[in-house]
Design an enzyme around this catalytic site. Structure first.
Site, mmCIF file in Angstrom:
data_model
loop_
_atom_site.group_PDB
_atom_site.id
_atom_site.type_symbol
_atom_site.label_atom_id
_atom_site.label_comp_id
_atom_site.label_asym_id
_atom_site.label_seq_id
_atom_site.Cartn_x
_atom_site.Cartn_y
_atom_site.Cartn_z
ATOM 1 C CE LYS A 151 4.548 -12.715 4.007
ATOM 2 N NZ LYS A 151 4.708 -12.534 2.462
ATOM 3 N N GLY A 152 2.575 -8.071 8.549
ATOM 4 C CA GLY A 152 2.656 -6.512 8.918
ATOM 5 C C GLY A 152 3.381 -6.009 10.309
ATOM 6 C CD GLU A 170 -3.345 -6.506 13.204
ATOM 7 O OE1 GLU A 170 -1.850 -6.788 12.617
ATOM 8 O OE2 GLU A 170 -4.228 -7.080 12.510
ATOM 9 C CG ASP A 171 -0.238 -4.790 10.098
ATOM 10 O OD1 ASP A 171 -1.227 -5.202 10.879
ATOM 11 O OD2 ASP A 171 0.254 -4.632 8.946
ATOM 12 C CG ASP A 229 -9.652 -1.230 7.092
ATOM 13 O OD1 ASP A 229 -10.108 -0.107 7.014
ATOM 14 O OD2 ASP A 229 -9.758 -1.780 5.973
ATOM 15 C CE LYS A 262 -6.996 1.942 6.412
ATOM 16 N NZ LYS A 262 -7.260 0.998 5.128
ATOM 17 C CG PHE A 313 -4.439 0.677 0.724
ATOM 18 C CD1 PHE A 313 -5.281 -0.383 0.887
ATOM 19 C CD2 PHE A 313 -3.038 0.281 0.599
ATOM 20 C CE1 PHE A 313 -5.045 -1.548 1.092
ATOM 21 C CE2 PHE A 313 -2.614 -1.124 0.693
ATOM 22 C CZ PHE A 313 -3.765 -2.092 1.112
ATOM 23 C CG ASP A 364 1.320 -5.930 2.222
ATOM 24 O OD1 ASP A 364 0.599 -5.869 3.175
ATOM 25 O OD2 ASP A 364 1.294 -6.704 1.225
ATOM 26 N NE ARG A 380 4.897 -7.602 3.633
ATOM 27 C CZ ARG A 380 3.820 -7.636 4.160
ATOM 28 N NH1 ARG A 380 3.259 -7.047 5.011
ATOM 29 N NH2 ARG A 380 2.925 -8.541 3.504
HETATM 30 P P1 IMP Z 1 -9.519 -5.617 9.062
HETATM 31 O O1 IMP Z 1 -9.808 -6.854 9.179
HETATM 32 O O2 IMP Z 1 -10.509 -4.901 7.823
HETATM 33 O O3 IMP Z 1 -9.490 -4.751 10.210
HETATM 34 O O4 IMP Z 1 -8.111 -5.627 8.282
HETATM 35 C C1 IMP Z 1 -6.890 -6.017 8.897
HETATM 36 C C2 IMP Z 1 -5.880 -6.298 7.998
HETATM 37 O O5 IMP Z 1 -6.380 -5.950 6.516
HETATM 38 C C3 IMP Z 1 -4.582 -5.730 8.428
HETATM 39 O O6 IMP Z 1 -4.029 -6.482 9.215
HETATM 40 C C4 IMP Z 1 -4.056 -5.505 6.926
HETATM 41 O O7 IMP Z 1 -3.003 -6.785 6.777
HETATM 42 C C5 IMP Z 1 -5.035 -5.234 5.981
HETATM 43 N N1 IMP Z 1 -5.191 -3.896 5.827
HETATM 44 C C6 IMP Z 1 -6.188 -2.954 6.338
HETATM 45 N N2 IMP Z 1 -6.193 -1.894 5.810
HETATM 46 C C7 IMP Z 1 -4.960 -1.752 5.379
HETATM 47 C C8 IMP Z 1 -4.312 -0.657 4.602
HETATM 48 O O8 IMP Z 1 -4.606 0.193 4.563
HETATM 49 N N3 IMP Z 1 -3.034 -0.959 4.213
HETATM 50 C C9 IMP Z 1 -2.655 -2.272 4.222
HETATM 51 N N4 IMP Z 1 -3.137 -3.465 4.618
HETATM 52 C C10 IMP Z 1 -4.391 -3.236 5.042
#
Ligand code: IMP
Length: 177
Positions: free
Chosen positions: A43-44, A99-100, A103, A131, A152, A159, A165
């Site tokens: 949703k982000g 993409e929002d 990470d 990040k 975070f 969210d 959000r």
């Molecule tokens: P990744 O697979 O670790 O890159 O994470 C991607 C997804 O994790 C993002 O699309 C978010 O939904 C969630 N996410 C990662 N870091 C954060 C954060 O700092 N705040 C909120 N959601 C996060």
């Protein structure tokens, strides 16, 4: 009402607006004659997508896809699946993923592999917040809004357990492990 942490603001709504307009200018230059498909990850990315496309003054289409990610916790499981798929084929389309936050990179890498198999004409990635210090797999970001610290992140569509959000700014909350 349960208490919730107070976000520390990193970027104000005004700073976000300037960044979104900068990204839109970059995207316009590359896509103005391509009739691209902008693919938001739910949703982000909903707020970012809505603001971004208002700056794009050329024909485009919008679709959304929903992936499983953190669920209601704060640590990624590393396992990703498509919960809501594409509503139309992307073969031979110029696809720009919106993409929002990236990470570890696991979620977006999975999605890009999934989309590549559907043979789009091109596939690029626009990310609002990154990040880089948390990366587990390499991710090539074509259009980047902000690099953020290893905190975070919440707000502007992003969210924490479905909260924040609606915050117009981007901030972080302190997590207690
Ligand atoms: P990744 O697979 O670790 O890159 O994470 C991607 C997804 O994790 C993002 O699309 C978010 O939904 C969630 N996410 C990662 N870091 C954060 C954060 O700092 N705040 C909120 N959601 C996060």
């Amino acid at each position: 009402m349960s208490s919730q942490p107070k976000p520390h603001i990193l970027f104000t709504g005004q700073e976000i607006a300037a960044t979104v307009s900068r990204l839109a200018a970059e995207i316009s230059q590359d896509y103005h004659d391509k009739h691209p498909l902008l693919l938001g990850i739910l949703k982000g990315s909903f707020m970012f997508m809505a603001d971004l496309i208002r700056h794009l003054d050329f024909p485009l289409e919008v679709d959304f896809i929903r992936l499983s990610s953190y669920g209601r916790g704060s640590q990624t499981s590393g396992k990703v699946k498509v919960v809501q798929g594409l509503s139309s084929p992307i073969e031979d389309r110029d696809v720009l993923v919106i993409e929002d936050i990236v990470d570890t990179g696991l979620t977006i890498s999975f999605l890009l592999d999934y989309l590549r198999k559907k043979r789009p004409a091109s596939l690029k990635l626009c990310v609002l917040t990154d990040k880089p210090s948390r990366r587990q797999v390499p991710v090539a970001i074509d259009y980047l809004g902000f690099s953020v610290p290893d905190k975070f992140i919440v707000g502007y569509g992003i969210d924490w357990s479905e909260k924040f959000r609606n915050l117009p700014d981007i901030g972080f909350i302190e997590m207690e492990d």
